[in-house]
Every structure is written in C-alpha cells, then in structure tokens.
Write an enzyme that holds these catalytic residues in place. Structure first.
Site, PDB file in Angstrom:
ATOM      1  N   GLU A  83       0.829  -1.216   0.000  1.00 40.15           N
ATOM      2  CA  GLU A  83       0.000   0.000   0.000  1.00 40.15           C
ATOM      3  C   GLU A  83       0.861   1.264   0.000  1.00 40.15           C
ATOM      4  O   GLU A  83       1.906   1.326   0.639  1.00 40.15           O
ATOM      5  CB  GLU A  83      -0.889  -0.008   1.244  1.00 40.15           C
ATOM      6  CG  GLU A  83      -1.809   1.188   1.370  1.00 40.15           C
ATOM      7  CD  GLU A  83      -2.573   1.208   2.681  1.00 40.15           C
ATOM      8  OE1 GLU A  83      -3.575   1.933   2.748  1.00 40.15           O
ATOM      9  OE2 GLU A  83      -2.164   0.517   3.645  1.00 40.15           O
ATOM     10  N   LYS A 104      -9.752   2.682  -2.132  1.00 44.00           N
ATOM     11  CA  LYS A 104      -9.980   2.166  -0.780  1.00 44.00           C
ATOM     12  C   LYS A 104     -11.245   2.764  -0.171  1.00 44.00           C
ATOM     13  O   LYS A 104     -11.403   3.984  -0.093  1.00 44.00           O
ATOM     14  CB  LYS A 104      -8.764   2.492   0.089  1.00 44.00           C
ATOM     15  CG  LYS A 104      -8.808   1.953   1.510  1.00 44.00           C
ATOM     16  CD  LYS A 104      -7.521   2.361   2.228  1.00 44.00           C
ATOM     17  CE  LYS A 104      -7.470   1.822   3.640  1.00 44.00           C
ATOM     18  NZ  LYS A 104      -6.221   2.266   4.327  1.00 44.00           N
ATOM     19  N   CYS A 129      -5.532  -2.788   3.063  1.00 43.12           N
ATOM     20  CA  CYS A 129      -5.224  -2.644   4.486  1.00 43.12           C
ATOM     21  C   CYS A 129      -6.463  -2.738   5.395  1.00 43.12           C
ATOM     22  O   CYS A 129      -6.961  -3.821   5.654  1.00 43.12           O
ATOM     23  CB  CYS A 129      -4.448  -1.346   4.715  1.00 43.12           C
ATOM     24  SG  CYS A 129      -3.465  -1.334   6.224  1.00 43.12           S
TER      25      CYS A 129
END
Length: 267
Positions: A44, A113, A148
């Site tokens: 990431e 995200k 994540c």
C-alpha cells in the site's frame, strides 16, 4: 491454473516517489529474471508512504505517472501486476488507489480504498471510494483486491467470495502495534471464504510507526504457504494452484449451506 507469485515486502522511502519507483523497477527486473513470476504484488502507498499532509505535492494525478510506469513494466517484463496502492488525485480529491495491470500493459481493474483509517486521520486527507471492490481476472482466474483496513470488514470479502473470487490480494501498511490482528484476520478470511489470501505489507518506520511486514500467502484451508520476515525488507516467490479452491469448497460446502434469508442485513 497454477500461478507463480512474487511479493515485494518493501521499505518505502517517505516523500520520494521517484526513488520508490526506481526501487520497484529494479526489484521487478531482478525478480522476473530470476524466478519468472506470473504475478507480482506491491504494498500500500508504496510511492509516498503515509505522508498525508504533503500529498498535494507528491500524489499522482489521475493515476499518473505511476499507472503508466507499471503498464510499461508489465508489458516489457511480461508479468501481471497487483500494483499495491498509490495516493491519487482526481478532481481535487485524494484517493488511495490500487491498479491491476495484465501482461499486455492493460489496466484491467482499479479500486479506491473504501474504509479509511481513523487512527491515521485518513479521513482528513483522503476521500473514501464510493464503489465496493469487485471481481477482476488475470490468467482466467477470478481475483479481488482490498487495501489494508478493508481487511477488518468481512462483509466486503464475503461478497467477493460469493462472486467467485479464488485469490484475494491484501495490500497494506499494517503496523507492528496490531501485528497479531494482521495475522489472525488474514487466516480468518482465507478459512471462512475458502480462498487464497495473498498479502504484501510494508516494513520500516515512519512518523514513529513501525510496520510489521509478515506478508504471506494462505491457502483455502487456512494453511500458511509462505510468510515474509518481520521488520526487514523481503522478497519471496511461491506457487498458487487456484484449481484447489473449488475442491475445498466442495469438501466443506459452506456456500451451499448458507441460509441468507435468515441473516439480518447489517445496514
């Protein structure tokens, strides 16, 4: 389908996209020459690290130049790329964006995200994606990618499993302070969804946060196939046999046993 994977557990140079791109290029060229992987995976925010207050100077704009950089590497090295994620400015908003690129240099999928991390004040700097992660294919295999903090939301990953995803990629900057969660949540997602989980986590330290590494590949039985080192930059290669996923789902028919009309909707 058997796919060879190479994972880069990278120590990111803060606020230096060009240096990080050079690191990735050198690693990828070396890895392809040595192991000839089908798929490579990056972590990431690998171009900038979590330098959120200065993203206006460092972020890509509409995915560039990083998207083009990865497309050129994919085409020249004949490899599929799970492009981790990068800070990406679109219409005055900053997103945490993952690009998936096939061997031909084609962007087959991109994902912003959805879940922003309150502990890192992401919501003060980033805009959450407005579309859930969906299925994409590489080499005929159904895959997904999350970023994540998304790992903590099983609803999202179960939706991908119900769409037939066999390999889930988790790209992350997961901290040492919650290293136990990193391991356990990945194992749980692999077992409950009977899929491969492939993760690439960063290492190193930034802004007094130590990152734990421990990138891994977990099979649909919940067995760890390979695991990266703790704290140290690492690179490892392994094979994934995606054809085992349907067999595991047949042996323990979780999806056939579901009774969704009895489940409460969680919204």
């Amino acid at each position: 389908m058997i796919l060879k994977y190479a994972i880069y557990q990278m120590d990111i140079v803060p606020s230096n996209p060009s240096k990080n791109r050079a690191k990735v290029k050198e690693w990828m060229k070396r890895e392809v020459a040595k192991n000839k992987p089908d798929v490579v995976v990056l972590p990431e925010m690998w171009t900038t690290a979590y330098t959120l207050p200065s993203l206006d100077e460092q972020a890509d704009i509409g995915g560039e130049p990083t998207k083009g950089f990865l497309q050129n590497l994919a085409l020249s090295l004949n490899v599929n790329i799970i492009g981790g994620s990068v800070a990406n400015k679109v219409n005055d908003c900053f997103y945490n964006t993952s690009f998936i690129i096939d061997r031909n240099g084609v962007v087959v999928y991109q994902y912003n995200k959805v879940h922003l991390v309150p502990m890192l004040d992401e919501h003060k700097y980033l805009t959450g994606g407005q579309k859930p992660p969906t299925v994409f294919e590489l080499e005929g295999v159904k895959m997904g990618v999350i970023i994540c903090y998304d790992l903590r939301f099983p609803e999202v990953i179960r939706s991908l499993a119900l769409e037939g995803v066999e390999i889930l990629h988790v790209v992350a900057e997961w901290p040492e302070a919650r290293a136990a969660h990193w391991r356990i949540l990945q194992l749980a997602r692999a077992i409950e969804n009977q899929m491969y989980v492939v993760s690439a986590n960063r290492v190193g330290e930034y802004n007094n946060i130590l990152f734990c590494g421990k990138s891994m590949v977990i099979d649909p039985w919940g067995e760890i196939v390979v695991e990266g080192s703790r704290y140290s930059e690492d690179s490892f290669c392994t094979q994934i046999d995606a054809s085992t996923v349907p067999q595991v789902r047949k042996d323990i028919p979780v999806f056939e046993s579901r009774v969704p009309h009895l489940y409460k909707k969680l919204f």
